[in-house]
Design a protein around this motif. Structure first.
Motif, short mmCIF file in Angstrom:
data_model
loop_
_atom_site.label_atom_id
_atom_site.label_comp_id
_atom_site.label_asym_id
_atom_site.label_seq_id
_atom_site.Cartn_x
_atom_site.Cartn_y
_atom_site.Cartn_z
N THR A 153 7.50 5.96 -62.06
CA THR A 153 7.26 6.58 -60.54
C THR A 153 6.03 7.50 -60.37
O THR A 153 5.45 7.60 -59.50
N ARG A 154 5.78 8.20 -61.43
CA ARG A 154 4.82 9.25 -61.48
C ARG A 154 3.43 8.76 -61.46
O ARG A 154 2.39 9.58 -61.18
N ARG A 155 3.44 7.41 -61.92
CA ARG A 155 2.02 6.80 -61.82
C ARG A 155 1.49 6.44 -60.38
O ARG A 155 0.40 5.78 -60.44
N VAL A 156 2.48 6.23 -59.53
CA VAL A 156 2.02 5.47 -58.30
C VAL A 156 2.29 6.25 -56.95
O VAL A 156 2.94 7.57 -57.21
N GLY A 157 1.71 6.14 -55.97
CA GLY A 157 1.79 6.97 -54.89
C GLY A 157 2.92 6.67 -53.87
O GLY A 157 3.40 7.55 -52.94
N ARG A 158 3.48 5.50 -54.01
CA ARG A 158 4.63 5.37 -53.40
C ARG A 158 5.88 4.66 -54.16
O ARG A 158 6.07 3.28 -54.40
N PRO A 159 6.42 5.45 -54.89
CA PRO A 159 7.47 5.14 -55.85
C PRO A 159 8.68 4.38 -55.34
O PRO A 159 9.14 3.50 -55.94
N ASP A 160 8.98 4.76 -53.86
CA ASP A 160 9.99 4.05 -53.22
C ASP A 160 9.65 2.32 -53.33
O ASP A 160 10.56 1.53 -53.39
N LEU A 161 8.25 2.04 -52.99
CA LEU A 161 8.29 0.63 -52.86
C LEU A 161 8.06 0.23 -54.15
O LEU A 161 8.40 -1.30 -54.30
N LEU A 162 7.70 0.97 -55.24
CA LEU A 162 7.78 0.17 -56.56
C LEU A 162 9.20 -0.08 -57.05
O LEU A 162 9.54 -1.27 -57.36
N LEU A 163 10.09 0.69 -56.78
CA LEU A 163 11.51 0.64 -57.12
C LEU A 163 12.13 -0.67 -56.48
O LEU A 163 12.84 -1.51 -57.07
N VAL A 164 11.95 -0.69 -55.03
CA VAL A 164 12.42 -1.88 -54.51
C VAL A 164 11.81 -3.04 -54.58
O VAL A 164 12.55 -4.04 -54.62
N ALA A 165 10.71 -3.10 -54.93
CA ALA A 165 9.90 -4.42 -55.24
C ALA A 165 10.40 -4.71 -56.64
O ALA A 165 10.59 -5.96 -57.08
N ALA A 166 10.87 -3.78 -57.71
CA ALA A 166 11.25 -4.26 -58.80
C ALA A 166 12.52 -4.88 -58.70
O ALA A 166 12.99 -5.65 -59.39
N LEU A 167 13.56 -4.39 -57.93
CA LEU A 167 14.59 -4.92 -57.58
C LEU A 167 14.65 -6.10 -56.95
O LEU A 167 15.69 -7.05 -57.24
N LEU A 168 13.65 -6.64 -56.36
CA LEU A 168 13.58 -7.85 -55.50
C LEU A 168 12.58 -8.91 -56.09
O LEU A 168 12.45 -9.87 -55.60
N HIS A 169 11.78 -8.54 -57.39
CA HIS A 169 10.85 -9.21 -57.72
C HIS A 169 11.26 -10.78 -58.07
O HIS A 169 10.38 -11.71 -57.79
N ASP A 170 12.35 -11.04 -58.47
CA ASP A 170 12.87 -12.26 -59.02
C ASP A 170 14.02 -12.70 -58.15
O ASP A 170 14.60 -13.85 -58.61
N ILE A 171 13.95 -12.25 -56.82
CA ILE A 171 15.18 -12.58 -56.05
C ILE A 171 15.17 -14.16 -55.63
O ILE A 171 15.98 -14.84 -55.10
N GLY A 172 13.91 -14.58 -55.60
CA GLY A 172 13.56 -16.14 -55.33
C GLY A 172 14.16 -17.05 -56.33
O GLY A 172 14.27 -18.29 -56.20
N LYS A 173 14.80 -16.48 -57.47
CA LYS A 173 15.07 -17.38 -58.54
C LYS A 173 16.62 -17.95 -58.29
O LYS A 173 17.17 -18.95 -58.92
N GLY A 174 17.07 -17.67 -57.28
CA GLY A 174 18.51 -18.40 -56.60
C GLY A 174 17.94 -19.36 -55.65
O GLY A 174 19.13 -20.03 -55.43
N TRP A 175 17.05 -19.71 -55.73
CA TRP A 175 16.63 -20.81 -54.64
C TRP A 175 15.85 -21.83 -55.26
O TRP A 175 15.02 -21.67 -56.41
#
Length: 824
Positions: A453-475
């Motif tokens: 998170t110290r490498r990016v300007g928007r750590p909140d977007l990084l963390l949420v995108a990490a949580l959701l990046h494979d969410i489509g594998k359920g479909w």
């Protein structure tokens, strides 16, 4: 399919071994009553057979005052088709050793004669209790002691004594049992995530379920009961099917057996079966976490109570409560709700408690989680800002996020917050590259991202995108495309503004873009870099995508990330950043190192191949992991080859490496124009290889064979075929067929053909031969291996150096796919 190696001769009434064998076989092949009824029937059938044998044997040996006792799994009536028979011959000590040996032989040998595994012992009640006091495993087995034949009173007395001993010794024995479970989990891993887990020994398996029964028997603490019995039954059913399919007493659910096991269970496919195993193991693991924390709490309270009474003159005060957040306190090493908390009126409380627990590296009390699950109100849509901030705080806590997330998930709170989570929960990934199920991989990616998170300007977007990046594998369909839509909806529900929602959706849609492009495309081609820049759209999104790519790869497994891949991705990001900054994209000549230039000049001068083979054992590369620790790059070999531009270089080189049992882990091939006064074109091959086994070959031998291969005097195909015939590879799980595609608009200077296939010795040689047979020239190649999968890209042209027409490219791809589909 069923394999039970027992005789069916002799009488058929069950009184003789052959009769029991026939009845046992009929029971196992009958599919009308699988599961608990069959296990109970098998135990009952075995009891009857052993009881008749015991009666006859005791009479023949002249022994009275003895009993036959089932212990362990047999004592619980959990006989799987290939289970051991755990038996204790209990006696009162009056018979002499020879008489007891005669009685035991009359019992044990018929069991062995049927090919059944037997764990047996002969003891008096006093000896049994003494042995149990010295050996924890023996004591655990005796906790499930069940009378089979003989003196019932003797068995009942032993059971009562063993249980009394267990309860008296619980403060000492339970910590030993906890440590035993932890050591086993360290060796075997977590069943809920393993692709080929051990149903008995792995964490969350049958051993842990039995340990929870032992804790309950101590009366010191009890496990959560909801779902625990069903979870145990599911794992036993799968083990039964595994025994029937393999005919062996195995508990490891190997990949090649999973389809047959699922079919035996009457399930749709192996994925459904693995998900059931994962869900069951998760229930048992969570019950274990809760139970062992309760054991620790009770034991600490017992040890502290005498001291506290002494200090307070016999009075005791309430346990200390330390505030952590609004409505959340720490008490006795757990996060609990404050006395004034009102979860029914505070919909953010669940996330606030979870974030506080993760930030404090504390577990959440099961009572608190259950209360939140039962009375908490759902969050409005979109979420209030505090809820969004608490989610980000939870995801950014690092490793402590995992147990907190699992506690919330065990009580259904996660799917209540994020309904789309249900489709990826416990979803298996039947690919050796992946360490985790889909849901745990998503959480693990967020954990890895928290260190970036110290490498990016928007750590909140990084963390949420990490949580959701494979969410489509359920479909169904491309999970990146499907996931973009789901992530957009979820980010909107979480309460992000429209611009941030668009960034999260882009990150999910393109979370594989950087790693796939960097390892499979020519970064010196302007079209490659421009396509990445156009897909990402902004420097800020590119910065986030770079961090997400690393976190995703590190959370996938050891084969998915390395310093080499990291360097390629960083180079691509640097070039794409320049494009987004408005800098020109004119291609620059690829940088050539001094060693590469030396080899190229030498190859031009001699007219033959020149190579350098450098082992990396003395200077193994290291890279910084997402958590800041230094990780070692797998040791290997860097192979540099320079060859005057000519046909057959790719298949010849790959074939020689295969003959020398060198596996290609990564490979790049490109043509280099030598400057004046040399002139001419030289092919540079920069490959990373590893010896399949044994020592590395000498560079001189490799060069000699490469010269012969280029001249046509080395019969590579014949040599490889002879070796395959002499040492055929074991056939394991059936791999999916190879897939060859044309990447449209990937380059303006060549046609890009992608190959995805099961990695195997000589694969790259076969690809090179097929491409040459198709009459195309390979101008550059980018080869990578992920576990058992080869993912390769080849930049090809026609004989005049022009990209292929779409029709011609499709024809080449079909021919290559057909050639790879044939036996090698």
């Amino acid at each position: 399919m069923t394999s039970v190696d027992v005789s069916t001769e002799s009488s058929d009434d069950g009184s003789e071994p052959g009769g029991y064998a026939a009845a046992r076989l009929r029971l196992l092949v009958e599919k009308a009553q699988p599961g608990p009824p069959r296990r109970a029937a098998l135990a009952e059938l075995t009891d009857e057979w052993l009881a008749r044998m015991f009666a006859g044997a005791a009479e023949a040996a002249g022994v009275s005052g003895a009993a036959l006792v089932a212990v362990g799994g047999y004592g619980r009536g959990e006989l799987s088709p290939r289970s051991d028979l755990d038996l204790l011959l209990l006696h009162d000590g009056r018979a002499d050793a020879a008489t007891l040996a005669s009685l035991a032989d009359r019992l044990w040998y018929p069991v062995w004669d049927l090919g059944l595994a037997l764990d047996h012992s002969v003891r008096t009640p006093a000896q049994a209790r003494k042995t149990a006091g010295e050996d924890l495993k023996v004591q655990l087995g005796l906790l499930d002691a069940r009378h089979v034949a003989g003196d019932l009173a003797m068995t009942a007395a032993l059971r009562s004594a063993v249980l009394a001993d267990w309860r008296n010794l619980a403060p000492k024995r339970l910590p030993e049992l906890d440590e035993l479970c932890r050591e086993r989990a360290e060796r075997q891993g977590e069943l809920q995530y393993l692709l080929e887990g051990d149903l008995k020994e792995a964490r969350g398996g049958l051993r842990d379920a039995t340990a929870l029964r032992a804790v309950a028997a101590s009366w010191l603490a009890d496990a959560p009961r909801e779902g625990l019995g069903e979870a145990r039954r599911t794992l036993l059913d799968v083990r039964d099917a595994l025994h029937l399919c393999t005919g062996r007493a195995t508990d490891r659910l190997a990949l090649q057996e999973q389809d047959a096991v699922a079919d035996q269970l009457g399930l749709l496919d192996a994925d459904v079966m693995l998900r059931q195993v994962s869900e069951s193991a998760r229930v048992i693991s969570y019950a274990g976490d809760v139970t062992w924390r309760e054991v620790g709490r009770v034991l600490r309270a017992r040890s502290a109570r005498p001291r506290l009474r002494g200090l307070l003159g016999g009075r005791s005060g309430p346990p200390g409560r330390t505030p952590l957040a609004e409505g959340v306190v720490e008490q006795d090493g757990e996060v609990v709700l404050a006395l004034a908390a009102r979860p029914e009126k505070d919909p953010v409380l669940a996330l606030r408690a979870a974030a506080a627990a993760a930030q404090s590296a504390l577990p959440v009390s099961r009572h608190a989680v259950r209360r939140l699950a039962s009375v908490a109100q759902p969050l409005p849509s979109p979420w209030p800002a505090e809820a969004r901030e608490q989610l980000v705080t939870l995801l950014g806590a690092g490793e402590p996020t995992v147990p907190v997330w699992e506690a919330l998930e065990a009580e259904g709170l996660i799917t209540g917050l994020l309904p789309d989570w249900e489709r990826v929960r416990c979803r298996p990934q039947r690919n050796a590259v992946h360490t985790w199920t889909v849901d745990r991989h998503l959480v693990e990616t967020a954990v890895r991202a928290s260190y970036l998170t110290r490498r990016v300007g928007r750590p909140d977007l990084l963390l949420v995108a990490a949580l959701l990046h494979d969410i489509g594998k359920g479909w169904p369909g491309d999970h990146s495309v499907t996931g973009e839509t789901i992530a957009r909806d979820m980010a909107t529900r979480i309460g992000f503004p429209a611009d941030d929602v668009a960034v999260i959706a882009t990150l999910v849609r393109h979370h594989l873009l950087l790693i796939e492009t960097a390892t499979r495309r020519d970064l010196d081609d302007p079209a490659t870099v421009r396509a990445v820049a156009e897909a990402v759209g902004s420097s800020g999104t590119l910065e986030l995508l770079h961090a997400l790519t690393e976190a995703d790869a590190l959370a996938t497994g050891p084969a998915a990330w390395s310093s080499w891949r990291g360097t390629l991705v960083a180079d691509l990001v640097k070039r794409a950043s320049a494009v987004l900054a408005g800098e020109p994209v004119d291609p620059e000549p690829a940088a050539t190192t001094a060693e590469q230039e030396r080899l190229a000049v030498e190859a031009h001068r001699t007219g033959g191949p020149v190579l350098a083979l450098r082992a990396r054992a003395d200077s193994a590369e290291s890279f910084e992991a997402a958590d800041g620790s230094a990780e070692q790059e797998p040791l290997g070999v860097e192979l540099l080859i320079a060859v005057p531009d000519q046909p057959h270089v790719l298949p010849a080189t790959a074939g020689v490496l295969a003959l020398h049992r060198l596996a290609v882990r990564a490979a790049e091939l490109r043509a280099v124009e030598l400057p004046d006064p040399f002139g001419g074109s030289v092919l540079l091959l920069d490959w990373r290889v590893a010896a399949e086994y044994g020592s590395l070959p000498q560079a001189a031998r490799l060069r000699a064979d490469l010269v012969r291969a280029l001249e046509g005097s080395l019969d590579i195909e014949g040599r490889l075929a002879e070796r395959e015939a002499a040492y055929p590879r074991r056939r394991g799980v059936q791999a999916p067929p190879p897939r060859v595609t044309v990447a449209p608009s990937a380059s303006h200077h060549a046609t890009v053909i992608e190959v995805r296939a099961q990695d195997a010795p000589g694969l790259l040689h076969r690809i090179g031969r097929a491409l040459e047979a198709a009459g195309v020239r390979v101008r550059s190649s980018h080869v990578s291996t992920l576990g058992a999968n080869a993912v390769d890209a080849f930049y090809v042209t026609d004989a005049e150096g022009v990209p292929l027409s779409p029709e011609r490219a499709a024809e080449v791809a079909r021919g290559l796919e057909s050639a790879l589909g044939e036996p090698g």
